[in-house]
Write a protein that holds these residues in place. Structure first.
Motif, PDB file in Angstrom:
ATOM      1  N   CYS A   1       6.615 -69.118 -12.746  1.00 41.06           N
ATOM      2  CA  CYS A   1       8.073 -69.115 -12.859  1.00 41.06           C
ATOM      3  C   CYS A   1       8.630 -68.042 -11.916  1.00 41.06           C
ATOM      4  CB  CYS A   1       8.501 -68.870 -14.305  1.00 41.06           C
ATOM      5  SG  CYS A   1       8.009 -67.263 -14.968  1.00 41.06           S
ATOM      6  N   PHE A   2       9.912 -68.078 -11.671  1.00 38.43           N
ATOM      7  CA  PHE A   2      10.537 -67.142 -10.733  1.00 38.43           C
ATOM      8  C   PHE A   2      10.351 -65.677 -11.156  1.00 38.43           C
ATOM      9  CE2 PHE A   2      14.275 -64.955  -8.924  1.00 38.43           C
ATOM     10  CZ  PHE A   2      14.020 -65.178  -7.581  1.00 38.43           C
ATOM     11  N   PRO A   3      10.592 -65.317 -12.443  1.00 36.51           N
ATOM     12  CA  PRO A   3      10.384 -63.914 -12.836  1.00 36.51           C
ATOM     13  C   PRO A   3       8.936 -63.439 -12.652  1.00 36.51           C
ATOM     14  CG  PRO A   3      11.706 -65.034 -14.486  1.00 36.51           C
ATOM     15  CD  PRO A   3      11.197 -66.090 -13.541  1.00 36.51           C
ATOM     16  N   CYS A   4       7.966 -64.293 -12.981  1.00 42.01           N
ATOM     17  CA  CYS A   4       6.562 -63.907 -12.790  1.00 42.01           C
ATOM     18  C   CYS A   4       6.235 -63.767 -11.306  1.00 42.01           C
ATOM     19  CB  CYS A   4       5.624 -64.916 -13.449  1.00 42.01           C
ATOM     20  SG  CYS A   4       5.567 -64.756 -15.253  1.00 42.01           S
ATOM     21  N   HIS A   5       6.811 -64.617 -10.480  1.00 51.20           N
ATOM     22  CA  HIS A   5       6.564 -64.508  -9.037  1.00 51.20           C
ATOM     23  C   HIS A   5       7.102 -63.186  -8.510  1.00 51.20           C
ATOM     24  CE1 HIS A   5       6.730 -65.920  -4.717  1.00 51.20           C
ATOM     25  NE2 HIS A   5       5.472 -66.096  -5.077  1.00 51.20           N
ATOM     26  N   ASN A   6       8.244 -62.768  -9.010  1.00 47.78           N
ATOM     27  CA  ASN A   6       8.772 -61.457  -8.610  1.00 47.78           C
ATOM     28  C   ASN A   6       7.850 -60.334  -9.070  1.00 47.78           C
ATOM     29  OD1 ASN A   6      10.975 -62.477  -7.287  1.00 47.78           O
ATOM     30  ND2 ASN A   6      12.345 -62.254  -9.023  1.00 47.78           N
TER      31      ASN A   6
ATOM     32  N   ASP B   1       8.470 -73.069 -11.187  1.00 46.39           N
ATOM     33  CA  ASP B   1       9.276 -73.575 -10.077  1.00 46.39           C
ATOM     34  C   ASP B   1       8.770 -73.069  -8.723  1.00 46.39           C
ATOM     35  OD1 ASP B   1       9.994 -70.946 -10.368  1.00 46.39           O
ATOM     36  OD2 ASP B   1      12.071 -71.340 -10.887  1.00 46.39           O
ATOM     37  N   THR B   2       7.656 -72.320  -8.756  1.00 48.36           N
ATOM     38  CA  THR B   2       7.127 -71.707  -7.543  1.00 48.36           C
ATOM     39  C   THR B   2       5.607 -71.830  -7.537  1.00 48.36           C
ATOM     40  OG1 THR B   2       8.915 -70.083  -7.631  1.00 48.36           O
ATOM     41  CG2 THR B   2       7.061 -69.535  -6.225  1.00 48.36           C
TER      42      THR B   2
ATOM     43  N   HIS C   1       2.357 -69.831  -6.098  1.00 49.05           N
ATOM     44  CA  HIS C   1       2.010 -68.491  -5.612  1.00 49.05           C
ATOM     45  C   HIS C   1       0.626 -68.486  -4.977  1.00 49.05           C
ATOM     46  CE1 HIS C   1       1.511 -64.160  -5.549  1.00 49.05           C
ATOM     47  NE2 HIS C   1       0.417 -64.277  -6.272  1.00 49.05           N
TER      48      HIS C   1
ATOM     49  N   SER D   1       0.781 -72.104 -10.164  1.00 48.63           N
ATOM     50  CA  SER D   1       2.193 -72.349 -10.460  1.00 48.63           C
ATOM     51  C   SER D   1       2.727 -71.206 -11.310  1.00 48.63           C
ATOM     52  CB  SER D   1       2.341 -73.661 -11.229  1.00 48.63           C
ATOM     53  OG  SER D   1       1.822 -74.730 -10.482  1.00 48.63           O
TER      54      SER D   1
ATOM     55  N   ARG E   1       2.231 -78.014  -2.497  1.00 48.18           N
ATOM     56  CA  ARG E   1       3.046 -77.408  -3.566  1.00 48.18           C
ATOM     57  C   ARG E   1       3.226 -78.401  -4.705  1.00 48.18           C
ATOM     58  NH1 ARG E   1       8.151 -77.464  -5.276  1.00 48.18           N
ATOM     59  NH2 ARG E   1       9.070 -75.542  -6.029  1.00 48.18           N
TER      60      ARG E   1
ATOM     61  N   CYS F   1       4.205 -72.301 -15.920  1.00 54.32           N
ATOM     62  CA  CYS F   1       3.824 -71.006 -15.350  1.00 54.32           C
ATOM     63  C   CYS F   1       2.475 -70.594 -15.936  1.00 54.32           C
ATOM     64  CB  CYS F   1       4.886 -69.960 -15.665  1.00 54.32           C
ATOM     65  SG  CYS F   1       4.430 -68.300 -15.123  1.00 54.32           S
TER      66      CYS F   1
END
Length: 102
Positions: free
Chosen positions: A64-69, A39-40, A42, A62, A15, A26
């Motif tokens: 961001c949280f909204p894109c991961h959702n 921050d994530t 995927h 890599s 990671r 992102c």
């Protein structure tokens, strides 16, 4: 079993490597020329679909949280839950009627 994997030393190291490789940005937002901190990490091919790709660099990005959702609508987040109202301001013209004083 997923929790064990995501807490493992191998995943934490991978990671960190992927985030560093992507400049902590992102990759989805960058496609739209918007530099947003990531921050994530995927899995492009999801871990449950092909565990053999769990630590393969070309299967990890890599985000961001909204894109991961957005990339996981099956979890009930992101694009699947579209807004039920518009943020647009509606402008309308009021005709004044001198016969009705309101």
């Amino acid at each position: 079993m997923r929790n064990v994997f995501y807490k493992s030393w191998m995943w934490q190291k991978k990671r960190d490597t992927v985030l560093e490789r992507d400049g902590y940005l992102c990759q989805v937002c960058l496609r739209a020329d918007e530099p947003v901190p990531a921050d994530t990490v995927h899995h492009i091919v999801h871990l449950k679909d092909n565990p053999s790709l769990a630590l393969v660099d070309t299967n990890l990005i890599s985000v961001c949280f909204p894109c991961h959702n957005d990339l996981h609508p099956e979890k009930g987040f992101g694009m699947k839950n579209e807004k039920k109202f518009s943020n647009k301001i509606k402008v309308f013209e009021v005709n004044q009627n001198p016969e009705q004083p309101w």
